[in-house]
Design an enzyme around this catalytic site. Sequence first.
Site, PDB file in Angstrom:
ATOM      1  N   SER A  16       0.801  -1.243   0.000  1.00  0.00           N
ATOM      2  CA  SER A  16       0.000   0.000   0.000  1.00  0.00           C
ATOM      3  C   SER A  16       0.825   1.281   0.000  1.00  0.00           C
ATOM      4  O   SER A  16       0.387   2.301   0.521  1.00  0.00           O
ATOM      5  CB  SER A  16      -0.966   0.054   1.200  1.00  0.00           C
ATOM      6  OG  SER A  16      -1.755  -1.080   1.238  1.00  0.00           O
ATOM      7  N   LEU A  17       2.041   1.247  -0.547  1.00  0.00           N
ATOM      8  CA  LEU A  17       2.823   2.483  -0.623  1.00  0.00           C
ATOM      9  C   LEU A  17       2.494   3.277  -1.880  1.00  0.00           C
ATOM     10  O   LEU A  17       2.935   4.411  -2.035  1.00  0.00           O
ATOM     11  CB  LEU A  17       4.330   2.171  -0.604  1.00  0.00           C
ATOM     12  CG  LEU A  17       4.863   1.605   0.704  1.00  0.00           C
ATOM     13  CD1 LEU A  17       6.359   1.319   0.572  1.00  0.00           C
ATOM     14  CD2 LEU A  17       4.627   2.563   1.860  1.00  0.00           C
ATOM     15  N   LYS A  19       2.582   1.812  -5.363  1.00  0.00           N
ATOM     16  CA  LYS A  19       3.352   1.449  -6.564  1.00  0.00           C
ATOM     17  C   LYS A  19       2.568   1.774  -7.831  1.00  0.00           C
ATOM     18  O   LYS A  19       3.142   2.221  -8.821  1.00  0.00           O
ATOM     19  CB  LYS A  19       3.646  -0.059  -6.582  1.00  0.00           C
ATOM     20  CG  LYS A  19       4.739  -0.495  -5.648  1.00  0.00           C
ATOM     21  CD  LYS A  19       5.227  -1.889  -6.017  1.00  0.00           C
ATOM     22  CE  LYS A  19       4.180  -2.970  -5.916  1.00  0.00           C
ATOM     23  NZ  LYS A  19       3.813  -3.366  -4.568  1.00  0.00           N
ATOM     24  N   CYS A 385     -25.337  -0.618 -14.380  1.00  0.00           N
ATOM     25  CA  CYS A 385     -25.417  -2.071 -14.448  1.00  0.00           C
ATOM     26  C   CYS A 385     -26.495  -2.597 -13.512  1.00  0.00           C
ATOM     27  O   CYS A 385     -27.672  -2.375 -13.775  1.00  0.00           O
ATOM     28  CB  CYS A 385     -24.045  -2.696 -14.211  1.00  0.00           C
ATOM     29  SG  CYS A 385     -23.933  -4.326 -14.975  1.00  0.00           S
ATOM     30  N   GLN A 389     -30.586  -2.132 -13.687  1.00  0.00           N
ATOM     31  CA  GLN A 389     -31.532  -3.243 -13.571  1.00  0.00           C
ATOM     32  C   GLN A 389     -32.525  -2.979 -12.445  1.00  0.00           C
ATOM     33  O   GLN A 389     -33.710  -3.269 -12.556  1.00  0.00           O
ATOM     34  CB  GLN A 389     -30.764  -4.552 -13.331  1.00  0.00           C
ATOM     35  CG  GLN A 389     -29.790  -4.874 -14.478  1.00  0.00           C
ATOM     36  CD  GLN A 389     -28.974  -6.147 -14.243  1.00  0.00           C
ATOM     37  OE1 GLN A 389     -29.072  -6.780 -13.194  1.00  0.00           O
ATOM     38  NE2 GLN A 389     -28.172  -6.520 -15.230  1.00  0.00           N
ATOM     39  N   HIS A 511     -20.789  -0.126 -18.002  1.00  0.00           N
ATOM     40  CA  HIS A 511     -20.030   0.515 -16.919  1.00  0.00           C
ATOM     41  C   HIS A 511     -19.237   1.700 -17.481  1.00  0.00           C
ATOM     42  O   HIS A 511     -18.079   1.529 -17.875  1.00  0.00           O
ATOM     43  CB  HIS A 511     -19.036  -0.479 -16.315  1.00  0.00           C
ATOM     44  CG  HIS A 511     -19.653  -1.557 -15.490  1.00  0.00           C
ATOM     45  ND1 HIS A 511     -19.758  -1.474 -14.124  1.00  0.00           N
ATOM     46  CD2 HIS A 511     -20.188  -2.741 -15.851  1.00  0.00           C
ATOM     47  CE1 HIS A 511     -20.334  -2.583 -13.670  1.00  0.00           C
ATOM     48  NE2 HIS A 511     -20.607  -3.358 -14.694  1.00  0.00           N
ATOM     49  N   GLU A 513     -17.859   4.003 -15.972  1.00  0.00           N
ATOM     50  CA  GLU A 513     -16.773   4.411 -15.065  1.00  0.00           C
ATOM     51  C   GLU A 513     -15.404   3.858 -15.485  1.00  0.00           C
ATOM     52  O   GLU A 513     -14.378   4.460 -15.210  1.00  0.00           O
ATOM     53  CB  GLU A 513     -17.089   4.019 -13.617  1.00  0.00           C
ATOM     54  CG  GLU A 513     -17.040   2.526 -13.270  1.00  0.00           C
ATOM     55  CD  GLU A 513     -18.320   1.771 -13.563  1.00  0.00           C
ATOM     56  OE1 GLU A 513     -19.133   2.244 -14.386  1.00  0.00           O
ATOM     57  OE2 GLU A 513     -18.510   0.675 -12.976  1.00  0.00           O
TER      58      GLU A 513
HETATM   59  N1  GLN Z   1     -25.497  -8.877 -11.266  1.00  0.00           N
HETATM   60  C1  GLN Z   1     -25.960  -8.227 -12.448  1.00  0.00           C
HETATM   61  C2  GLN Z   1     -25.783  -9.092 -13.690  1.00  0.00           C
HETATM   62  O1  GLN Z   1     -25.006 -10.013 -13.673  1.00  0.00           O
HETATM   63  C3  GLN Z   1     -25.248  -6.906 -12.603  1.00  0.00           C
HETATM   64  C4  GLN Z   1     -23.775  -7.021 -12.654  1.00  0.00           C
HETATM   65  C5  GLN Z   1     -23.080  -5.717 -12.438  1.00  0.00           C
HETATM   66  O2  GLN Z   1     -23.630  -4.785 -11.848  1.00  0.00           O
HETATM   67  N2  GLN Z   1     -21.868  -5.616 -12.860  1.00  0.00           N
HETATM   68  O3  GLN Z   1     -26.409  -8.871 -14.682  1.00  0.00           O
END
Ligand code: GLN
Length: 535
Positions: A16-17, A19, A385, A389, A511, A513
């Site tokens: 945890s330095l 790297k 994700c 849902q 995703h 992000e």
């Molecule tokens: N568990 C959900 C799926 O498999 C969503 C997965 C997630 O949020 N990455 O569809």
Amino acid sequence: MINAKYIFVTGGVTSSLGKGIISSSLALLLKSRGFRVTNQKLDPYINVDPGTLNPYEHGECFVTQDGAETDLDLGHYERFTNVRTSQANNVTTGRIYSSVIEKERKGEYLGSTVQVIPHITDEIKNRIKILGNTGNYDFVITEIGGVVGDIESLPFVEAVRQLKREFGRNAIVIHLTFVPYLAAAGELKTKPTQNSVKNMLSIGVQPDIIVCRCEKHLTKSVRDKISLFCNVDSASVIESIDAPTIYEVPLKMMDEGLDTQVLKLMDVNSAPEPDLSNWKKFLYQHNNPVNEITVGLVGKYVELHDAYKSISESFIHAGAVTQTKVNIKWIHSESLEENDDAVKEKLDGLDGILVAPGFGSRGILGKLKACQFARENNIPFLGICLGMQCAVIEFARNVLGFKGANSVEMQASTPYPVIDIMEEQKKITNMGHTMRLGNYPCHLTEGSKIFEAYGKADIEERHRHRYEFNNKYRQDFISSGMIPTGINLQNDLVEVVEIPSHPFYVGVQFHPEYASTVESPSPIFTAFVKAAAHL
Ligand code: GLN
């Protein structure tokens, strides 16, 4: 430059330095001098990939464009350099051993005794050279996970020793250590660094540069001592003092001359100065916000913020472009399940609500409540994700009246017969996984919030999920005001939903992000921050 140069980053004294941050910072500095750079992470654990690791222990699993489930350090690399990584950029002991064992079963070793040296070390060396041999990079920066001296990391350090011999000045080792400050003695202590370098020497590796993580500035005498005892030039002793944000580290490394020393040691005599003007602009905007918002991040791994690393970093990128300080209020989804007062108490007054990705049924009810609260109270909402849902299922239950709306994964949370609003989709996964992983194209509807955010109709984003929106119910949603605004045209899959009558209610199956970087912040995070800040 024809041959790639190899830079290894090892760690000593303690984990945890940082790297990963040092590796990323060096990559950024070299890139901003015009070099082509890639970062690689070698992980000494035996899991074949980090996909199955518990986020509580290891933090987030980072997903690359080609669908590899990797260590979260690859996220740092991409966020700092804007250079995309792939499966080849993350190698674990498990993967090394499984390919050696596979070769042994196929008889490829022709009856010889298969051993750690040379077979495992050869496999490690090959995995390191794969990136350099593509011809795409001037520098390959390979970070070795763990701490030198650990049993697991020995074969990796041995491979580094051999490569140093093979490549001469085209391979160097940067060793990151800790220089503690003893308040009682009023002194910085170099002994742990000395011992850690001795440890390296005992396995045949002399570090070329020593980066010293410290809480107080290194004095000249401390630098001299490290230089003398650890057998490096004083210009090779680099201070890495605690920084208020990780994004300051590249500038500190530049001030300390890390990149200059690397180039000098590797005989690169002419290189332009690093151009960090965009980076400095980002830092200025990050450090001088003119707006401030608080968003609730509803998830079930909130005790360990690293479990949502890419999401919290995306807020930093989106916050900087909009000059907005984004405070994250971490909300455990199960804490919303107690009663409606808890929901109001936790969510009232937030400028935005993000419902996070996740797996399994725990905490789902709380996530559904967060979706409902955001929807009914006109609070800007982003569902990612599993969060998307949940938005869809909440809408089906409470607006469409499908009381049993669910996905198989969430079944536990309803007493009604299940209506599979999300269905498991096996046909279209890649790489033989049961999940849809990595980049998939998505077509956005003109005029939608998501189209406005990206400014174009065709995008690609990364995925990691099993369940998909069930098209059987698509028309019911449209009729009641939740509209699919992003579609994967190849497989007719709903990737984005929105409620146009709400100020900002967007759910994305992908995703966003993972793709957000300093240079290229995620468009949908930026749009969400703008909506939350009323910009
Ligand atoms: N568990 C959900 C799926 O498999 C969503 C997965 C997630 O949020 N990455 O569809």
